[in-house]
Scaffold this motif. Structure first.
Motif, mmCIF file in Angstrom:
data_model
loop_
_atom_site.group_PDB
_atom_site.id
_atom_site.type_symbol
_atom_site.label_atom_id
_atom_site.label_comp_id
_atom_site.label_asym_id
_atom_site.label_seq_id
_atom_site.Cartn_x
_atom_site.Cartn_y
_atom_site.Cartn_z
ATOM 1 N N TYR A 65 0.777 -1.257 -0.018
ATOM 2 C CA TYR A 65 -0.131 0.038 0.113
ATOM 3 C C TYR A 65 0.760 1.276 -0.196
ATOM 4 O O TYR A 65 0.350 2.121 -0.629
ATOM 5 C CB TYR A 65 -0.895 0.082 1.384
ATOM 6 N N LEU A 66 1.814 1.079 0.710
ATOM 7 C CA LEU A 66 3.014 2.377 0.796
ATOM 8 C C LEU A 66 4.144 1.875 0.115
ATOM 9 O O LEU A 66 4.657 0.653 0.417
ATOM 10 C CB LEU A 66 2.996 2.699 2.184
ATOM 11 N N ARG A 67 4.966 2.902 -0.700
ATOM 12 C CA ARG A 67 6.143 2.688 -1.262
ATOM 13 C C ARG A 67 6.988 3.741 -0.517
ATOM 14 O O ARG A 67 6.972 4.953 -0.687
ATOM 15 C CB ARG A 67 5.961 2.809 -2.769
ATOM 16 N N TRP A 68 7.945 3.214 0.148
ATOM 17 C CA TRP A 68 8.844 3.951 1.036
ATOM 18 C C TRP A 68 10.135 4.733 0.287
ATOM 19 O O TRP A 68 10.535 5.768 0.668
ATOM 20 C CB TRP A 68 9.413 3.149 1.836
ATOM 21 N N THR A 69 10.183 4.208 -1.034
ATOM 22 C CA THR A 69 11.415 4.968 -1.623
ATOM 23 C C THR A 69 10.700 6.347 -2.160
ATOM 24 O O THR A 69 11.545 7.583 -1.957
ATOM 25 C CB THR A 69 11.561 4.250 -3.183
ATOM 26 N N PRO A 70 9.474 6.589 -2.735
ATOM 27 C CA PRO A 70 9.173 8.058 -2.789
ATOM 28 C C PRO A 70 8.844 8.630 -1.560
ATOM 29 O O PRO A 70 9.021 9.850 -1.443
ATOM 30 C CB PRO A 70 7.697 7.770 -3.619
ATOM 31 N N ILE A 71 8.407 8.161 -0.429
ATOM 32 C CA ILE A 71 8.250 8.878 0.731
ATOM 33 C C ILE A 71 9.614 9.430 1.289
ATOM 34 O O ILE A 71 9.520 10.454 1.904
ATOM 35 C CB ILE A 71 7.700 7.667 1.754
ATOM 36 N N VAL A 72 10.710 8.360 1.135
ATOM 37 C CA VAL A 72 12.068 9.060 1.695
ATOM 38 C C VAL A 72 12.457 10.208 0.864
ATOM 39 O O VAL A 72 13.049 11.093 1.321
ATOM 40 C CB VAL A 72 12.899 7.512 1.911
#
Length: 291
Positions: free
Chosen positions: A22-29
């Motif tokens: 559900y969440l993709r941490w690469t774009p978040i970081v």
């Protein structure tokens, strides 16, 4: 004769999209790092041009309330820009997820922007803690740490004027007396003010340290108490502006990150902006067909 049931389970399993990530941490970081870096740059620029919300300089305490409000407004605006940029990047590079409705895709983009905002806030808090701890680490000795009080950065100018003497040796160590005088001056902003015993003791200390007469020592102490009370009041006002500005900037930054992430997701998918965000389309004049 038996009829075999069609294997619908296997066919359905092939068509069900993967909903686990559900969440993709690469774009978040990435969005959080960009927001933190841009936020730090804008804050540093604001301090350089005199828009810092607070300062230990004595001249800052003479600034008008308008400058304090302008500094707080700048803090809010730079938070909107920084977190909006980080949220846009988090939504723009998130990547498309198949078999999701428009509302679901917008929700996921917004959550990515909100996650980038939260991570950027934590990174900013860690960076602010490191910067704040630097002066403490540069202390010369444990004795210096023990003698330093909250009055020293706030009332350093008042303490300098109070303890100024041309007859005292340059090598004389009065750090303990300075710290004690600072703690007495801090009580000038209390409801009852400095009590009579502390005032008398401070006059005697100034008379002994500066070799002034009793009358001159009393006048110097009274001036220091009045100046300290004013300085503490101005510092308290700046602290209130800082606290309100930080709270407003943080909350509005979350809204900005969410909205920018939704806009980034729309741009990624080649879709128009939602109605509540399409301000540019409303402002553009309607084109008429050529005859």
């Amino acid at each position: 004769m038996t009829i075999e049931a069609p294997t619908l389970i296997e066919d359905e399993a092939l068509t069900i999209p993967d909903q686990g990530q559900y969440l993709r941490w690469t774009p978040i970081v990435l969005g959080a790092f960009v927001a933190t870096a841009f936020n730090f740059t804008l804050v540093t620029f604001g301090v350089a041009i005199g828009l810092g919300v607070s300062s230990t300089s004595p001249t800052w305490r003479d600034a008008s309330i308008a400058l304090s409000l302008l500094s707080g407004l700048y803090l809010i605006l730079q938070a909107l820009v920084s977190f909006g940029l980080g949220g846009y990047i988090a939504g723009r590079v998130r990547g498309d997820i198949d078999a999701t409705s428009s509302a679901e895709g917008e929700m996921r983009d917004g959550l990515h922007g909100l996650a980038a905002w939260a991570l950027a806030v934590l990174l900013g808090a860690v960076l602010a803690g490191i910067v704040s701890a630097a002066p403490v680490n540069r202390a010369s000795s444990p004795t210096t740490l023990a003698n330093n009080t909250v009055a020293e950065p706030l009332l350093s100018y008042e303490l300098d004027r109070l303890l100024r003497s041309s007859r005292r040796s340059a090598n004389a160590d009065i750090s303990a007396e300075r710290a004690e005088a600072g703690r007495i001056l801090m009580t000038s902003s209390s409801h009852n003010g400095v009590n009579g015993d502390d005032r008398t003791y401070l006059i005697q200390q100034i008379q002994a340290l500066t070799s002034l007469s009793a009358g001159d020592s009393e006048r110097r102490v009274d001036q220091a108490l009045a100046s300290s009370k004013t300085a503490i009041a101005h510092a308290r006002r700046s602290t209130i502006v800082l606290a309100f500005s930080l709270a407003a900037a943080t909350l509005l930054g979350a809204v900005s990150a969410w909205a920018a992430a939704v806009a980034g997701g729309r741009h990624r998918d080649g879709a128009p902006l939602p109605e509540w965000m399409a301000f540019a389309d409303r402002l553009e004049p309607k084109r008429t067909a050529a005859p």
